[in-house]
Write a protein that holds these residues in place. Structure first.
Motif, short mmCIF file in Angstrom:
data_model
loop_
_atom_site.label_atom_id
_atom_site.label_comp_id
_atom_site.label_asym_id
_atom_site.label_seq_id
_atom_site.Cartn_x
_atom_site.Cartn_y
_atom_site.Cartn_z
N ARG A 81 -3.64 4.18 2.36
CA ARG A 81 -2.24 3.94 2.71
C ARG A 81 -2.10 3.73 4.21
NH1 ARG A 81 1.01 4.61 -1.64
NH2 ARG A 81 0.41 6.13 -3.23
N GLN A 95 -2.24 12.00 -1.07
CA GLN A 95 -1.85 10.60 -0.96
C GLN A 95 -2.84 9.82 -0.10
OE1 GLN A 95 0.52 8.73 -2.26
NE2 GLN A 95 1.44 10.34 -3.49
N GLU A 96 -3.28 10.43 0.99
CA GLU A 96 -4.27 9.77 1.87
C GLU A 96 -5.28 10.83 2.31
OE1 GLU A 96 -5.32 6.53 3.11
OE2 GLU A 96 -6.79 8.13 3.34
N LEU A 148 0.82 -1.21 0.00
CA LEU A 148 0.00 0.00 0.00
C LEU A 148 0.85 1.26 0.00
CD1 LEU A 148 -2.79 -0.71 2.66
CD2 LEU A 148 -2.96 -0.81 0.18
N GLY A 149 2.07 1.17 0.50
CA GLY A 149 2.84 2.39 0.73
C GLY A 149 2.34 3.08 1.99
#
Lengths: 268, 480
Positions: B251, B138-139, B98-99
């Motif tokens: 993430r 990103q999230e 997922l990173g």
């Protein structure tokens, strides 16, 4: 007009189905292979409701489990087959379950012997004495049933709640509770706010099982139909009424209200 | 092919090249690695199942970075990182790369973040500084109070229990003798240098001992006459969030490391839920895995600082586990006194180092004269273990095996096929909890209120027990 799916063939599901079937097509899905839910398939009223539903053309898929609701389709699986059932609306009547340890804020150790009431009911049906001293958390229907059965099998019952007349030992609901025991439950610790001040006083109850039988919460187990904000889903899981006829009537009312709202939209 | 010998009756003596003590992720990884060679191997586990210590109570992150460059731990992590997709496919273990985003909530943390980035780059691992807006892109669930972020694209989430069980299953199917419920009570070394290990269930004679006993490793070393090493339990508490919410996390969300702690993280799991945690509390009692209300409240408060939509009512469960803290954080080397005693322990990152650590242990043993050669007939993979819940359309799966259509755990959509597979594996589930560890059944929001009676009955059938004597956990039965 519109197709609907009802998940759950207990009193609420049957109530929805019989009300809806006068106007729309209805499929009822239940993971148990018979109708009735926790009311039981042999309950006389349940048999009447189910017969009526069938006369109205309700199609039953029993022994099949609804898994996922998305894009107006319900993924249903059963032994040997799966189906994507299309529908405009889902009525979720999946019944109630007891509050879990996390729901109750029950902390401490996690040994064997902490059992949800619904599971305790099943296990005790085997008729084997399982426990000597059972702490029953809660005072509702599940608490009474489990306490009664466990006592018949020789256990001493400790009731934790406000009305626990059926118990051998009583304690009021604490501010917090925690479990002790390395392999099996050995004790339940109850913490009460001290009336004199902010300090707490604790009572330790020795027991070899803890049954989670407190407040009922709605079962939610179809993905996409879990949060109350789920699209095109009506949840029919009342705590009250709790009797079979009451739940059936309540569900009919919920379904009728939904049908009426459709008619308003459809009106020129 | 040998199954786990806990099923065999009576005391017995195995004579093997290597005895591994400890059925956690490192012990089983070493067992799986050695099982593909000509070495004969026995795995001893004190509990009645594998993965009963830190390996079942961790955040399930296969990290790409955990500490400063230059250490063996870092070498093993960086060697393991690129291998996860291939390894988990081969062993049918749930894994998703997922990173992660590490989130700074103030300028001091942002400064720490830059230092962390320098250290990560020095380890040869990828990391990229992000602005506040980039972090939230990103999230999207991360707080808009974040001032900076660090993207760590190589971090992944893994099912650590499934990984440990898979290592053990591969080992057992290649003939490793997996002896459960076999706590070691004495270790004697004969004049010829062979060790005789006495357990609660028989003895084992061996040339080499791999000490992978986690928090008990110091005790094992002392028993064998090895170095005096100190290990103590470091308790971590976790809370589990409902899938209905956690499914929207993209993430892993790390808090910024401080000088003293790695902080409370929000970690999506391979089951679709998410974990909040861990705390770190050093203590002395290995059996103390108790949770407490204050710590759970702290977990939620800390996590909601990172992801504000996290609230109390999303918690479906909390639990605690002990990871092995030690005076030597990672110890993968031979004992200084006993040249055939190989210590194999690590602080928190056991899962993350396990693939490369197993190779490393094999090299060390061979360099000391084990002479284990690759075995051409050894299995390198386990049979596929599909999960019903992973299929948008499971019709082919169910056509091939009708039991996949029969849902036992309604919340997590675990089928009878998956449960029966767990109960019939080379190292089988022997308790309701063992079924949970292998399948995720009872892991959902109702916590087994609907299904654990059924799972008790299935488990009783497979273990030849009854309603009262069937095991609920590795240690305790349903009845008393």
């Amino acid at each position: 007009m519109t197709d609907t799916i009802v998940v759950g063939a207990g009193p609420s599901g049957l109530g929805c189905a019989t009300a809806l079937a006068r106007s729309v097509q209805v499929v009822v899905v239940d993971r148990i292979p018979v109708v009735g839910g926790t009311a039981g398939w042999d309950h006389p009223a349940i048999q009447r409701y189910a017969d009526h539903a069938r006369e109205l053309g309700v199609h039953f898929r029993l022994g099949e489990t609804g898994i996922r609701w998305s894009d107006h389709r319900l993924l249903v699986t059963g032994p040997g087959a799966s189906t994507l059932l299309p529908a405009a609306h889902l009525f979720f009547a999946g019944g109630l379950r007891p509050a879990t340890a996390a729901n109750l804020g029950l902390t401490g150790d996690r040994p064997a012997g902490v059992i949800p009431a619904t599971v305790a009911e099943h296990l005790l049906q085997a008729g084997v004495p399982l426990w000597r001293s059972v702490a029953v958390l809660g005072d509702g229907h599940w608490a009474r049933t489990v306490a009664h059965r466990a006592r018949q099998l020789g256990a001493r019952i400790i009731g934790i709640g406000e009305s626990t007349q059926w118990a051998d030992e009583h304690h009021p609901r604490p501010r917090s509770w925690s479990v002790a025991g390395a392999s099996r439950v050995t004790a339940l610790t109850l913490s009460y706010a001290d009336p004199a001040g902010a300090d707490t006083h604790q009572i330790t109850v020795n027991c070899d099982a803890i049954v989670l039988a407190d407040r009922p919460l709605p079962n939610r187990n179809v993905d996409g139909a879990v949060l109350s904000s789920a699209a095109d889903v009506t949840f029919v899981q009342p705590i009250e009424p709790s009797d079979v006829q009451g739940r059936f009537d309540h569900a009919r009312h919920v379904a009728d209200t939904w049908l009426n709202s459709l008619r308003k939209v459809d009106a020129p | 092919m040998t199954g786990p010998s806990h099923a065999r009756a009576g005391a017995e003596t195995d004579t093997v090249d290597v005895a591994i003590i400890g059925g956690g992720v490192l012990g089983t990884a070493v067992a799986a690695r050695l099982s593909t060679t000509t070495a004969s191997v026995c795995l001893l586990e004190a509990e009645s199942d594998v993965a009963e210590g830190a390996s079942k109570g961790n955040a399930g992150v296969a990290v790409s970075y955990y500490g400063p460059p230059g250490t063996l731990e870092t070498q093993l992590i960086t060697a393991s990182t690129p291998r996860w997709e291939e390894l988990t496919a081969r062993l049918s273990v749930p894994y998703r790369r997922l990173g992660a985003v590490m989130v700074a909530l103030d300028d001091e943390q942002a400064h720490h973040l830059e230092e962390t980035r320098e250290e990560i780059l020095a380890c040869g691992v990828r990391a990229e500084l992000l602005t506040s807006a980039q972090t939230c892109a990103q999230e999207p669930l991360v707080t808009d109070r974040c001032v900076a972020g660090l993207l760590m694209p190589d971090e992944g989430v893994i099912d650590p229990m499934a990984l440990t069980v898979a290592y053990a299953n591969l080992a057992a199917s290649n003939g490793v003798s997996v002896r459960l419920a076999s706590p070691v009570t004495a270790i004697r070394t004969d004049d010829d240098g062979r060790h005789l290990i006495t357990t609660a269930q028989g003895t084992v004679r061996c040339r080499f001992i791999v000490n992978a006993a986690g928090v008990a490793a110091g005790r094992i070393s002392r028993m064998a006459g090895g170095e005096d090493m100190r290990y103590w339990p470091r308790k971590g508490q976790y809370a589990v969030l409902d899938r209905a919410f956690a499914g929207s996390l993209r993430r892993i969300v790390f808090s910024t490391h401080s000088a003293t702690t790695k902080g409370i993280n929000v970690v999506p799991t391979t089951h679709g839920s998410a974990l909040l945690g861990p705390t770190a509390n050093d203590h002395e009692e290995p059996d103390d895995k108790a949770t407490d209300a204050d710590t759970v409240a702290m977990l939620v408060a800390s996590a909601s600082g990172l992801v504000p939509s996290i609230t109390d009512d999303l918690i479906i469960k909390y639990f605690a586990a002990n990871r092995p803290a030690s005076d030597e954080p990672h110890r993968l080397r031979f004992d200084e006194r006993i040249p055939t005693l190989l210590h194999c322990t690590n602080r928190s990152a056991g899962v993350s180092i396990s693939p490369a650590a197993a190779d490393h242990v094999l090299e060390l043993l061979n360099s000391a004269g084990l002479d284990a050669q690759p075995r051409r007939d050894a299995a390198q993979a386990l049979p596929p273990a599909p999960r019903l819940r992973d299929y948008d359309d499971p019709s082919e799966l169910i056509a091939a095996d009708p039991q996949y259509g029969q849902v036992v755990c309604a919340c997590e959509h675990v089928s009878a096929a998956e449960i029966n597979r767990a109960l019939a594996a080379p190292v089988p589930a022997s308790s309701v909890d063992g079924v949970r560890k292998r399948t995720g059944a009872t892991y959902g929001r109702c916590q087994g209120s609907l299904c654990s009676a059924g799972i008790s009955f299935l488990t009783a059938l497979h273990t030849n027990t009854g309603p009262a004597t069937v095991k609920q956990t590795a240690r305790g039965t349903v009845g008393s």
